[in-house]
Every structure is written in structure tokens, then in C-alpha cells.
Write a protein that holds these residues in place. Structure first.
Motif, PDB file in Angstrom:
ATOM      1  N   GLN A 281       0.824  -1.208   0.000  1.00  0.00           N
ATOM      2  CA  GLN A 281       0.000   0.000   0.000  1.00  0.00           C
ATOM      3  C   GLN A 281       0.859   1.260   0.000  1.00  0.00           C
ATOM      4  N   GLU A 282       1.973   1.202   0.756  1.00  0.00           N
ATOM      5  CA  GLU A 282       2.860   2.362   0.803  1.00  0.00           C
ATOM      6  C   GLU A 282       3.457   2.641  -0.581  1.00  0.00           C
ATOM      7  N   MET A 283       3.826   1.564  -1.240  1.00  0.00           N
ATOM      8  CA  MET A 283       4.377   1.689  -2.588  1.00  0.00           C
ATOM      9  C   MET A 283       3.332   2.278  -3.529  1.00  0.00           C
ATOM     10  N   ARG A 284       2.115   1.779  -3.431  1.00  0.00           N
ATOM     11  CA  ARG A 284       1.019   2.334  -4.237  1.00  0.00           C
ATOM     12  C   ARG A 284       0.882   3.833  -3.996  1.00  0.00           C
ATOM     13  N   GLN A 285       0.894   4.189  -2.731  1.00  0.00           N
ATOM     14  CA  GLN A 285       0.765   5.602  -2.371  1.00  0.00           C
ATOM     15  C   GLN A 285       1.905   6.434  -2.943  1.00  0.00           C
ATOM     16  N   LEU A 286       3.117   5.854  -2.856  1.00  0.00           N
ATOM     17  CA  LEU A 286       4.290   6.568  -3.374  1.00  0.00           C
ATOM     18  C   LEU A 286       4.148   6.820  -4.872  1.00  0.00           C
ATOM     19  N   ILE A 287       3.692   5.791  -5.568  1.00  0.00           N
ATOM     20  CA  ILE A 287       3.499   5.923  -7.014  1.00  0.00           C
ATOM     21  C   ILE A 287       2.451   6.992  -7.320  1.00  0.00           C
ATOM     22  N   ILE A 288       1.335   6.925  -6.601  1.00  0.00           N
ATOM     23  CA  ILE A 288       0.264   7.904  -6.816  1.00  0.00           C
ATOM     24  C   ILE A 288       0.771   9.311  -6.538  1.00  0.00           C
ATOM     25  N   LYS A 289       1.479   9.454  -5.409  1.00  0.00           N
ATOM     26  CA  LYS A 289       1.974  10.778  -5.021  1.00  0.00           C
ATOM     27  C   LYS A 289       2.937  11.317  -6.077  1.00  0.00           C
ATOM     28  N   THR A 290       3.838  10.452  -6.514  1.00  0.00           N
ATOM     29  CA  THR A 290       4.817  10.859  -7.517  1.00  0.00           C
ATOM     30  C   THR A 290       4.133  11.224  -8.834  1.00  0.00           C
ATOM     31  N   ALA A 291       3.168  10.392  -9.215  1.00  0.00           N
ATOM     32  CA  ALA A 291       2.436  10.665 -10.451  1.00  0.00           C
ATOM     33  C   ALA A 291       1.774  12.038 -10.369  1.00  0.00           C
ATOM     34  N   MET A 292       1.130  12.307  -9.242  1.00  0.00           N
ATOM     35  CA  MET A 292       0.440  13.584  -9.064  1.00  0.00           C
ATOM     36  C   MET A 292       1.428  14.749  -9.135  1.00  0.00           C
ATOM     37  N   GLN A 293       2.571  14.591  -8.475  1.00  0.00           N
ATOM     38  CA  GLN A 293       3.605  15.627  -8.546  1.00  0.00           C
ATOM     39  C   GLN A 293       3.963  15.941  -9.993  1.00  0.00           C
ATOM     40  N   LEU A 294       4.235  14.888 -10.736  1.00  0.00           N
ATOM     41  CA  LEU A 294       4.621  15.067 -12.134  1.00  0.00           C
ATOM     42  C   LEU A 294       3.475  15.651 -12.960  1.00  0.00           C
ATOM     43  N   PHE A 295       2.249  15.222 -12.664  1.00  0.00           N
ATOM     44  CA  PHE A 295       1.090  15.780 -13.358  1.00  0.00           C
ATOM     45  C   PHE A 295       1.066  17.295 -13.216  1.00  0.00           C
ATOM     46  N   ILE A 296       1.264  17.747 -11.981  1.00  0.00           N
ATOM     47  CA  ILE A 296       1.199  19.184 -11.710  1.00  0.00           C
ATOM     48  C   ILE A 296       2.374  19.903 -12.375  1.00  0.00           C
ATOM     49  N   GLU A 297       3.543  19.266 -12.300  1.00  0.00           N
ATOM     50  CA  GLU A 297       4.750  19.851 -12.884  1.00  0.00           C
ATOM     51  C   GLU A 297       4.671  19.984 -14.396  1.00  0.00           C
ATOM     52  N   LYS A 298       4.323  18.863 -15.057  1.00  0.00           N
ATOM     53  CA  LYS A 298       4.509  18.821 -16.500  1.00  0.00           C
ATOM     54  C   LYS A 298       3.213  18.661 -17.285  1.00  0.00           C
ATOM     55  N   GLY A 299       2.088  18.681 -16.586  1.00  0.00           N
ATOM     56  CA  GLY A 299       0.827  18.495 -17.286  1.00  0.00           C
ATOM     57  C   GLY A 299       0.509  17.023 -17.466  1.00  0.00           C
ATOM     58  N   MET A 300      -0.744  16.706 -17.299  1.00  0.00           N
ATOM     59  CA  MET A 300      -1.207  15.320 -17.256  1.00  0.00           C
ATOM     60  C   MET A 300      -0.694  14.407 -18.373  1.00  0.00           C
ATOM     61  N   GLU A 301      -0.728  14.886 -19.598  1.00  0.00           N
ATOM     62  CA  GLU A 301      -0.424  13.970 -20.705  1.00  0.00           C
ATOM     63  C   GLU A 301       1.061  13.897 -21.020  1.00  0.00           C
ATOM     64  N   ASN A 302       1.853  14.688 -20.308  1.00  0.00           N
ATOM     65  CA  ASN A 302       3.296  14.620 -20.530  1.00  0.00           C
ATOM     66  C   ASN A 302       4.002  13.788 -19.470  1.00  0.00           C
ATOM     67  N   VAL A 303       3.252  12.966 -18.784  1.00  0.00           N
ATOM     68  CA  VAL A 303       3.854  12.137 -17.749  1.00  0.00           C
ATOM     69  C   VAL A 303       3.806  10.679 -18.180  1.00  0.00           C
ATOM     70  N   SER A 304       4.983  10.095 -18.352  1.00  0.00           N
ATOM     71  CA  SER A 304       5.046   8.699 -18.777  1.00  0.00           C
ATOM     72  C   SER A 304       5.291   7.787 -17.587  1.00  0.00           C
ATOM     73  N   ILE A 305       4.936   6.538 -17.768  1.00  0.00           N
ATOM     74  CA  ILE A 305       5.226   5.523 -16.763  1.00  0.00           C
ATOM     75  C   ILE A 305       6.721   5.530 -16.463  1.00  0.00           C
ATOM     76  N   ARG A 306       7.507   5.687 -17.498  1.00  0.00           N
ATOM     77  CA  ARG A 306       8.967   5.711 -17.308  1.00  0.00           C
ATOM     78  C   ARG A 306       9.402   6.870 -16.420  1.00  0.00           C
ATOM     79  N   ALA A 307       8.751   8.022 -16.597  1.00  0.00           N
ATOM     80  CA  ALA A 307       9.106   9.198 -15.791  1.00  0.00           C
ATOM     81  C   ALA A 307       8.782   8.949 -14.314  1.00  0.00           C
ATOM     82  N   ILE A 308       7.625   8.357 -14.077  1.00  0.00           N
ATOM     83  CA  ILE A 308       7.246   8.037 -12.699  1.00  0.00           C
ATOM     84  C   ILE A 308       8.258   7.055 -12.109  1.00  0.00           C
ATOM     85  N   ALA A 309       8.556   6.001 -12.878  1.00  0.00           N
ATOM     86  CA  ALA A 309       9.507   4.984 -12.421  1.00  0.00           C
ATOM     87  C   ALA A 309      10.872   5.616 -12.115  1.00  0.00           C
TER      88      ALA A 309
END
Lengths: 207, 207
Positions: B12-40
Motif C-alpha cells: 500500500q505504501e508503494m502504491r501511495q508513493l506511485i500515486i503521489k509521484t504521479a500527481m507531482q509530475l502531473f502538476i509539474e509537466k501536465g497530465m499527458e506529458n507524464v510517462s510511466i517511465r518518468a514516474i519509475a
DNA sequence: TCAAATATTAAACATTGTTCAATATATAAA
DNA sequence: TTTATATATTGAACAATGTTTAATATTTGA
């Protein structure tokens, strides 16, 4: 010697063919499932060829976008002869919703889709939309001047009314109406439009 | 022996980390410019690893989507103590707009973005949104019952009011407000909200 | 300490938009 | 008609995307 004219004409015909084909595929398979390759396939050209007619995919989308605004404005102009601005406003609301729901792909491109509006602010290409907006604004202005609407802030009222119809259209088109069964949507929209026009507008004797 | 619990917790913590990171990147670079690779990359894991925690990219987005609805509902509940349903409706409108414009990425995901709503109808996962909708609907119902709104069609009125605020938010978020200068948007929205509440609702003495 | 289960990785796939050197075609001049 | 120049078209290549999977590390329970 006319050959240059013909060249230009053929170029425009090709552009139109690409736009038409793109729109066909958009309707068939949904906007984001249409690739340049698919368009090229359908017109039996190579993918690279498309790029001699359009700078990029965005330019194709933008062309369809503009076409949509032409259609909408033409519809609005059918109300030119409606004298009473309140009646005109009511009809424009119904007409707007009808356009949105019967041309979901166009409407999506024009008012919802991401990555379309950005390029428009670069150029001064908003004009084609501005025309439609002004048509609404003028009608609202007339309503205010004749005392049908008790609010002097034309822009706020115009934006609010636009938001109202756009909001319903956008929620439906983007599938955010799970709370009501599909078959009730139309009558609910009609009810909402009715609610709007009976409440926002003063009746005759009150002015 | 507790080790399974820990495993589950870590997952669950890992899931949360992924979600949090994804959201950070969404805000930074815009929703459609965030790839799975970028999150990873950002969490220093391999792209493939993400797929042991989420079925696909859509599931990550859906998780953020749900988070957004929690936030919105929590905001709505701050109005629990407002007795007058009209006052409650007015405040809810302002609060809704504020949420939308201060959390554009969340709002986009929740109410505008394509490819999010589709999966929701598959499951019965609309509940989290239904709660918020019902909160509005109940308030509208109270307004009607106490004679503040002269229209018995609760669903039409509710949908109309929702459409009204959503419409303005969506037009702003998706950059369709080129007709007015950036700095006027806020006051125009306030003007529209004011227009709505002074016209849709009967004043005290008329009921 | 060691076998079984679980987690993680790197490489591979198909698909996307886009570019570009090579090739074919059409045009204007001789 | 032939030839040189300009234009149009192609197909292969690129980088980036989401996703799958066989191979490899790691952790677990005995």
C-alpha cells in the motif's frame, strides 16, 4: 498560364480530402484513436505525404476545429430574425445544446479537447469563435437594455449563460452523468433549460 | 505472524508513493506529458515494476481521481452547519469554483478528462462522486421544499446548477476564455455566481 | 542453510508523431 | 521531343509511448 492556379487548387483539394478523411475516422474510432498512418492509409498515401499539406497533426485538428465554428455560427445566424431577445436567447440555448449533442466530436474539439486552444492564442485565430461569442453577448445585452435581465454586468451574465449550456454539454459528452439513466438525459436538459429561462428572465410586466 | 500484514502495508505504501509521484509530475509537466517511465525514474524503480502495483496507467489515474473526490466531498461537508439552504447553495457554488480553479489537475481528471469515466461505469465506482452529487441535490431539494426555488423538477435544477459551475470551470481550465483578459476571469466568475443566485432564487418575502 | 515464493529488472514489442534522404513525377525551356 | 529543374511522394528511420515477459534478485519460512 493557369498551371500555378491549378496546382494551388489541387493542394487545397488534397487538404480538404485529408480533413474529411480525418473527420470520418474521428467519428468512427474516436478522436484519440486516429493516427496519421490511418489517415494516410485511407487515402492511399504514405504517412510522410501528409506533412507536405499540414505542419503537424495539430494543424489537421485545428482545421476541423475551425470548420466546427463555421457550422455553429451558421446555425446561430438562423436566429437573426427573432425580434424578442429573450426568445432569441431561449432558442439559442436549445440550438446550442442540439449542436453539441448531435456533433459531439466537433463540439469536443471546439470547446473541450486539450492541446487545441493553446495554439489558437499564439495566432489571433480565436476570431472565428469570437463571432459566436459576440452573437450571444449582443443578445444578452439586448435583454439587459430592454429590462429582461436585472444585471448590468453583461460579461458576467454572458459567461454564466454560456457556462450553463456548455457545462451540461461537456458533462454529457465526457460521460459524467452516471447518476442518471441515459434515457432521462434529454428531458433533464430540457428541464434545466426551462428552469434557466423562467428564472433568469423577468416576465413582461415586471419591467 | 505479522509478516503478511507488513507485506500488505508495504504494498500500500508503494502504491501511495506511485500515486503521489504521479500527481507531482502531473502538476509539474501536465497530465499527458507524464510517462510511466518518468514516474519509475523519479522513484528509482524500473518501468515494469509499476505494473506489479497497478494494472495499467489508467488505474493510477483512477486512484488520483478518487482522491480528488474525497477532497471535494470533505470541502462540501464543511457546509454541514449552514442552516439556510439558499445560503448553503451559494456557498457551495463558491466553494466548488474555488476547488476547481485551485486544483485544476484534480478537477480535470474528475470531470473533464477523457478515458477516465469509461472504466468507472464498468465497476460501481461512481459512488464516490454520487455522494457529492447527492449533497448538492439534497440542498436543492431543501430550497424547493422551502419555496426558494419555483421548480419542482429537482433533477433538472440540480443538473442545471452543476452544469453552470462546471461549465465555467471547464472553459477556464481548458483555455476557452480567450475573449476576456486573464485578470478579469475571477471577477467575471464572481459576477456570474452572483447573477445566478440573485435570479434563480426567490427572495424571502415571495414565498 | 536452502528451497519456494515474491519482487524487480532489462530487454523486447507494437504503436505513436515526425523527419529526411532517396525516388518518382510533373513542369518549362531547348 | 528531349532535357534540366522543380515539386511530390515515398519508405525507412527516430525517439517516445504503454505494456509484456523471461530472467534475475531478493525475501521468506522451514
Amino acid at each position: 498560364m493557369g498551371t500555378e492556379d491549378r496546382k494551388e487548387r489541387e493542394k487545397q483539394e488534397m487538404r480538404q480530402l485529408i480533413i474529411k478523411t480525418a473527420m470520418q475516422l474521428f467519428i468512427e474510432k474516436g478522436m484519440e484513436n486516429v493516427s496519421i498512418r490511418a489517415i494516410a492509409d485511407k487515402i492511399e498515401y504514405s504517412p510522410g505525404s501528409i506533412y507536405s499539406y499540414f505542419k503537424d497533426k495539430g494543424e489537421i485538428i485545428h482545421a476541423i476545429h475551425t470548420e466546427g465554428f463555421e457550422k455553429l455560427y451558421a446555425l446561430q445566424r438562423t436566429l437573426d430574425d427573432v425580434e424578442n431577445p429573450v426568445e432569441k436567447l431561449a432558442q439559442m440555448g436549445r440550438l446550442y445544446m442540439k449542436f453539441a449533442l448531435e456533433n459531439k466530436d466537433y463540439y469536443d474539439l471546439m470547446f473541450i479537447a486539450k492541446g487545441v486552444a493553446e495554439k489558437i492564442t499564439e495566432k489571433q485565430e480565436w476570431e472565428v469563435g469570437q463571432r459566436s461569442y459576440n452573437y450571444l453577448r449582443d443578445t444578452v445585452q439586448a435583454c439587459i437594455e430592454r429590462g429582461y435581465i436585472n444585471d448590468k454586468n453583461v460579461d458576467a451574465v454572458t459567461f454564466g449563460i454560456w457556462g450553463f449550456v456548455h457545462g451540461m454539454a461537456a458533462l454529457i459528452i465526457r460521460g459524467r452523468c452516471a447518476m442518471m439513466p441515459e434515457e432521462f438525459i434529454e428531458q433533464t436538459v430540457n428541464g434545466s433549460l426551462h428552469f434557466m429561462y423562467t428564472h433568469l428572465i423577468n416576465n413582461e410586466q415586471s419591467r
